[in-house]
Structures are given as C-alpha cells and as structure tokens.
Design a protein around this motif. Structure first.
Motif, PDB file in Angstrom:
ATOM      1  N   GLY A 196      11.175  -0.022 -16.934  1.00  0.00           N
ATOM      2  CA  GLY A 196       9.987  -0.221 -17.768  1.00  0.00           C
ATOM      3  C   GLY A 196       8.910  -0.994 -17.032  1.00  0.00           C
ATOM      4  O   GLY A 196       7.725  -0.644 -17.077  1.00  0.00           O
ATOM      5  N   ALA A 197       9.311  -2.036 -16.317  1.00  0.00           N
ATOM      6  CA  ALA A 197       8.350  -2.790 -15.515  1.00  0.00           C
ATOM      7  C   ALA A 197       7.772  -1.916 -14.408  1.00  0.00           C
ATOM      8  O   ALA A 197       6.576  -1.977 -14.111  1.00  0.00           O
ATOM      9  CB  ALA A 197       9.014  -4.031 -14.933  1.00  0.00           C
ATOM     10  N   GLY A 198       8.610  -1.060 -13.815  1.00  0.00           N
ATOM     11  CA  GLY A 198       8.133  -0.142 -12.780  1.00  0.00           C
ATOM     12  C   GLY A 198       7.124   0.861 -13.319  1.00  0.00           C
ATOM     13  O   GLY A 198       6.128   1.166 -12.656  1.00  0.00           O
ATOM     14  N   ILE A 199       7.351   1.365 -14.515  1.00  0.00           N
ATOM     15  CA  ILE A 199       6.405   2.304 -15.139  1.00  0.00           C
ATOM     16  C   ILE A 199       5.065   1.616 -15.365  1.00  0.00           C
ATOM     17  O   ILE A 199       4.008   2.179 -15.097  1.00  0.00           O
ATOM     18  CB  ILE A 199       6.976   2.860 -16.459  1.00  0.00           C
ATOM     19  CG1 ILE A 199       8.134   3.808 -16.159  1.00  0.00           C
ATOM     20  CG2 ILE A 199       5.897   3.564 -17.277  1.00  0.00           C
ATOM     21  CD1 ILE A 199       8.958   4.172 -17.369  1.00  0.00           C
ATOM     22  N   LEU A 200       5.102   0.394 -15.844  1.00  0.00           N
ATOM     23  CA  LEU A 200       3.865  -0.342 -16.098  1.00  0.00           C
ATOM     24  C   LEU A 200       3.122  -0.670 -14.805  1.00  0.00           C
ATOM     25  O   LEU A 200       1.899  -0.803 -14.813  1.00  0.00           O
ATOM     26  CB  LEU A 200       4.162  -1.621 -16.878  1.00  0.00           C
ATOM     27  CG  LEU A 200       4.664  -1.398 -18.302  1.00  0.00           C
ATOM     28  CD1 LEU A 200       5.027  -2.717 -18.952  1.00  0.00           C
ATOM     29  CD2 LEU A 200       3.636  -0.657 -19.134  1.00  0.00           C
ATOM     30  N   HIS A 201       3.834  -0.785 -13.684  1.00  0.00           N
ATOM     31  CA  HIS A 201       3.202  -1.043 -12.392  1.00  0.00           C
ATOM     32  C   HIS A 201       2.841   0.248 -11.660  1.00  0.00           C
ATOM     33  O   HIS A 201       2.307   0.199 -10.562  1.00  0.00           O
ATOM     34  CB  HIS A 201       4.105  -1.898 -11.510  1.00  0.00           C
ATOM     35  CG  HIS A 201       4.176  -3.328 -11.923  1.00  0.00           C
ATOM     36  ND1 HIS A 201       3.509  -3.863 -12.991  1.00  0.00           N
ATOM     37  CD2 HIS A 201       4.861  -4.368 -11.390  1.00  0.00           C
ATOM     38  CE1 HIS A 201       3.773  -5.143 -13.108  1.00  0.00           C
ATOM     39  NE2 HIS A 201       4.603  -5.476 -12.155  1.00  0.00           N
ATOM     40  N   GLY A 202       3.186   1.400 -12.233  1.00  0.00           N
ATOM     41  CA  GLY A 202       2.833   2.683 -11.642  1.00  0.00           C
ATOM     42  C   GLY A 202       3.766   3.167 -10.550  1.00  0.00           C
ATOM     43  O   GLY A 202       3.381   4.009  -9.740  1.00  0.00           O
TER      44      GLY A 202
END
Length: 148
Positions: free
Chosen positions: A88-94
């Motif tokens: 989820g954090a990776g998705i938010l960071h692109g």
C-alpha cells in the motif's frame, strides 16, 4: 495573451476523462486502493497480534468446514498484513511493483477473510468487499508513464 478557443483533452469536459484517456475515478480509485491496502495491512497486523496473543479473543460462531487454530490464523494475518502495508505504501509512492503485489495480496486477503468468517463474520464480509474494490482499482489503473 490570447485565450485558446479549443480545450484540450481533460479540460472543459467537467472531469469526464483525464488527459491519459482514463477516468479520474480510476486514478482516484488507485490512490484510494493504496490507502485501503495500507490500512487493511495495518488492521490485519493488529488482528493477527490479537489472535496470537490469546486464542479466546474471537468468539466462534457454530461449526465451520475450514477450522484452523487461531494462533495459526494470527501468524497468517500478521505476515499478510505486513506485506500488504508495504505494498500500500508502495502504491502511494508510485512504485511499479506495488500494483501487481497489491492485486495478489488483495486476492490472498479475500481468501483469508473468507476462511476467517466463523470468527468475525461482519468484519470479514466488509473486508472481502474492500478487497474486491482494491483488485478492481489496481487492475484498471494505468499510470501515464507505463508501457504495455
């Protein structure tokens, strides 16, 4: 300066399509899916810790075909939760890897929540619905710089 008489894609169309040709709902849905995956992961970690700490935290409702020790479920939820929070954090960071990992984890979470139904039926149904949304949002999202 003169005003342009013709609006470009995504301008003046009241938010119906984004410049990339995809709906703003899809881009916003992917961001929302990243937030949901992050929060789902954190909540799964807490749920797993509660199940590991004490086997009588969750009340069992009737008999169920898929019976597994709650301590085992606690470890499963803890591991899935940590990975889901990272995705989820990776998705938010692109991060490009995070979309595929997010879809896979949401699919695993959906199955895990189905199997967790006898312990927390309302929670599991809500989480299963959120997992379906996360899968849809991440599967339909196409970042501007991605090549397919």
């Amino acid at each position: 300066m003169t005003a342009q008489s013709h609006s470009g894609p995504g301008q003046g169309d009241h938010g119906r399509t984004a410049p990339t040709g995809q709906s703003p709902w899809v881009a916003g849905g992917a961001t929302f899916a990243g937030v949901l995956l992050l929060l789902n992961g954190i909540l799964a970690v807490l749920q797993g810790i509660a199940a590991i700490a004490e086997d009588d935290v969750y009340a069992r409702i009737g008999s169920y075909v898929y019976e597994i020790n709650l301590t085992g479920w606690g470890w499963i939820l803890l591991i899935l939760g940590v990975i889901a929070a990272c995705a989820g954090a990776g998705i938010l960071h692109g991060a490009s890897w995070a979309r595929a990992v997010g879809i896979a984890l949401a699919s695993l979470s959906l199955v895990a929540q189905f199997l967790f139904l006898p312990y927390q039926p309302v929670w599991s149904v809500i989480m299963m619905a959120l997992d379906v949304f996360v899968i849809w949002a991440l599967a339909t999202y196409r970042p501007e710089n991605a090549r397919y």
